[in-house]
Enzyme design. Sequence first.
Site, PDB file in Angstrom:
ATOM      1  CB  SER A 138      -0.839   0.060   1.314  1.00 28.46           C
ATOM      2  OG  SER A 138      -1.404   1.357   1.539  1.00 28.46           O
ATOM      3  CE1 TYR A 151      -3.584  -2.021   5.915  1.00 28.95           C
ATOM      4  CE2 TYR A 151      -3.153   0.378   5.314  1.00 28.95           C
ATOM      5  CZ  TYR A 151      -3.350  -1.064   4.939  1.00 28.95           C
ATOM      6  OH  TYR A 151      -3.602  -1.400   3.613  1.00 28.95           O
TER       7      TYR A 151
HETATM    8  P1  NDP Z   1     -11.273  -6.025   1.210  1.00 26.89           P
HETATM    9  O1  NDP Z   1     -11.781  -5.805   2.722  1.00 26.89           O
HETATM   10  O2  NDP Z   1     -12.701  -5.635  -0.127  1.00 26.89           O
HETATM   11  O3  NDP Z   1     -10.826  -7.561   0.845  1.00 26.89           O
HETATM   12  C1  NDP Z   1      -9.997  -7.972   2.033  1.00 26.89           C
HETATM   13  C2  NDP Z   1      -9.733  -9.454   1.585  1.00 26.89           C
HETATM   14  O4  NDP Z   1      -8.889 -10.057   2.279  1.00 26.89           O
HETATM   15  C3  NDP Z   1     -10.987 -10.206   1.747  1.00 26.89           C
HETATM   16  O5  NDP Z   1     -11.183 -11.109   0.618  1.00 26.89           O
HETATM   17  C4  NDP Z   1     -10.862 -10.830   3.030  1.00 26.89           C
HETATM   18  O6  NDP Z   1     -11.547 -12.180   2.897  1.00 26.89           O
HETATM   19  C5  NDP Z   1      -9.538 -11.153   2.925  1.00 26.89           C
HETATM   20  N1  NDP Z   1      -8.930 -11.377   4.180  1.00 26.89           N
HETATM   21  C6  NDP Z   1      -8.779 -10.595   5.496  1.00 26.89           C
HETATM   22  N2  NDP Z   1      -8.313 -10.939   6.435  1.00 26.89           N
HETATM   23  C7  NDP Z   1      -8.139 -12.400   6.385  1.00 26.89           C
HETATM   24  C8  NDP Z   1      -7.639 -13.349   7.088  1.00 26.89           C
HETATM   25  N3  NDP Z   1      -7.319 -13.208   8.386  1.00 26.89           N
HETATM   26  N4  NDP Z   1      -7.669 -14.480   6.514  1.00 26.89           N
HETATM   27  C9  NDP Z   1      -7.873 -14.727   5.297  1.00 26.89           C
HETATM   28  N5  NDP Z   1      -8.270 -13.952   4.420  1.00 26.89           N
HETATM   29  C10 NDP Z   1      -8.504 -12.536   4.998  1.00 26.89           C
HETATM   30  O7  NDP Z   1     -10.316  -4.965   0.953  1.00 26.89           O
HETATM   31  P2  NDP Z   1      -9.414  -4.576  -0.280  1.00 26.89           P
HETATM   32  O8  NDP Z   1      -9.589  -5.523  -1.570  1.00 26.89           O
HETATM   33  O9  NDP Z   1      -9.199  -3.399  -0.276  1.00 26.89           O
HETATM   34  O10 NDP Z   1      -7.997  -5.354   0.296  1.00 26.89           O
HETATM   35  C11 NDP Z   1      -6.937  -6.127  -0.210  1.00 26.89           C
HETATM   36  C12 NDP Z   1      -5.543  -5.672  -0.067  1.00 26.89           C
HETATM   37  O11 NDP Z   1      -5.368  -4.576  -0.638  1.00 26.89           O
HETATM   38  C13 NDP Z   1      -5.264  -5.522   1.616  1.00 26.89           C
HETATM   39  O12 NDP Z   1      -3.889  -6.380   1.863  1.00 26.89           O
HETATM   40  C14 NDP Z   1      -5.201  -4.193   1.836  1.00 26.89           C
HETATM   41  O13 NDP Z   1      -4.336  -3.981   2.678  1.00 26.89           O
HETATM   42  C15 NDP Z   1      -4.623  -3.807   0.236  1.00 26.89           C
HETATM   43  N6  NDP Z   1      -4.941  -2.203  -0.052  1.00 26.89           N
HETATM   44  C16 NDP Z   1      -6.101  -1.839   0.065  1.00 26.89           C
HETATM   45  C17 NDP Z   1      -6.207  -0.308  -0.313  1.00 26.89           C
HETATM   46  C18 NDP Z   1      -7.670   0.339  -0.404  1.00 26.89           C
HETATM   47  O14 NDP Z   1      -7.789   1.284  -0.408  1.00 26.89           O
HETATM   48  N7  NDP Z   1      -8.869  -0.348  -0.465  1.00 26.89           N
HETATM   49  C19 NDP Z   1      -5.208   0.414  -0.739  1.00 26.89           C
HETATM   50  C20 NDP Z   1      -3.771  -0.229  -0.584  1.00 26.89           C
HETATM   51  C21 NDP Z   1      -3.530  -1.692  -0.403  1.00 26.89           C
HETATM   52  P3  NDP Z   1     -12.635 -13.028   4.065  1.00 26.89           P
HETATM   53  O15 NDP Z   1     -12.906 -11.820   4.934  1.00 26.89           O
HETATM   54  O16 NDP Z   1     -13.393 -13.870   3.274  1.00 26.89           O
HETATM   55  O17 NDP Z   1     -11.546 -13.867   4.689  1.00 26.89           O
HETATM   56  C1  8X3 Z   2      -4.908   1.439   1.951  1.00 31.17           C
HETATM   57  C2  8X3 Z   2      -4.926   2.640   1.526  1.00 31.17           C
HETATM   58  O1  8X3 Z   2      -4.219   5.270   2.408  1.00 31.17           O
HETATM   59  O2  8X3 Z   2      -6.122   4.000   3.546  1.00 31.17           O
HETATM   60  O3  8X3 Z   2      -3.802   0.732   2.166  1.00 31.17           O
HETATM   61  O4  8X3 Z   2      -3.953   3.248   3.994  1.00 31.17           O
HETATM   62  S1  8X3 Z   2      -4.837   3.860   2.825  1.00 31.17           S
END
Ligand code: NDP
Ligand code: 8X3
Length: 251
Positions: A138, A151
């Site tokens: 991220s 985070y």
């Molecule tokens: P979502 O909440 O939409 O998706 C998160 C996914 O991770 C879900 O499929 C969830 O599946 C899975 N997950 C979370 N915790 C666990 C766990 N303990 N075990 C197994 N699976 C897990 O968020 P995003 O798609 O945005 O996030 C995906 C990645 O992108 C993350 O690593 C996040 O930090 C990163 N990210 C997101 C950004 C944003 O602005 N959205 C920006 C930068 C990075 P389930 O709950 O079914 O287990």
């Molecule tokens: C998710 C983007 O800026 O909310 O990683 O941390 S931010």
Amino acid sequence: MSKIALITGATSGIGKATAEAFADLGINLILCGRRLERLYEIQEILSEKVKVNILTFDVRNRAEVEKALHTLPEELRAIDILVNNAGNAHGLTPIQDGNPDDWDAMIDGNVKGLLYVSKTIMPWMIARKKGHIVNISSIAGKATYPNGNVYCASKAAVEAISEGMRLDLNPHGIKVTNVAPGAVETEFSLVRFKGDEKRAEAVYNGFVPLTPQDVAESIAFAVTRPAHVVVADMTLFPVAQASATVLRRDS
Ligand code: NDP
Ligand code: 8X3
């Protein structure tokens, strides 16, 4: 022969969009997450295009991760692409007010979970002398913002792990791509704010955020480069965003 990709966190957001993009490329899938019903739904849809296997486990539970991955038959252990995407933020508070349960969830999920999954799959790639690991970091891993503390630390760890993987896996011909998105509208903020929909929606007010499909397209680009090319690091922002802390909103 079709490639095989294993994607963690495939039930939602970036992971789900990546599964869809890979299916369009004819890449067979192993989709992981905790919400089995969602995995079944996605499997049913994407099975029209490619072979889709599903695995449910919590990435924080090392024994569960190892057990689930070892249920894969030999032919599915030939994983070409691992997308370490599972992860979330939990809370947004000054560090002195932070909840240790949230800290555990982020460090255990975003950092240790990525390591547990990789620990099982890296030897399978090394044995085949090929593979591609895509770690979803991220912008929070490149710069810390107020109240983001743990985070941001968990994603800074992902940045370091991507670099460490690239160094240590170099003799084995394994590609490592680090992807660092800015604001992407997914369930991320809903999870961060523990189901508070109003607070989650407000995060994306007044600007056009990235969609999970935008990120998935970039991941698809990285995994379709020629054999001699690795996209080492990608940072993606919505146009309104300039850094971890600068985001232009319409007033
Ligand atoms: P979502 O909440 O939409 O998706 C998160 C996914 O991770 C879900 O499929 C969830 O599946 C899975 N997950 C979370 N915790 C666990 C766990 N303990 N075990 C197994 N699976 C897990 O968020 P995003 O798609 O945005 O996030 C995906 C990645 O992108 C993350 O690593 C996040 O930090 C990163 N990210 C997101 C950004 C944003 O602005 N959205 C920006 C930068 C990075 P389930 O709950 O079914 O287990
Ligand atoms: C998710 C983007 O800026 O909310 O990683 O941390 S931010």
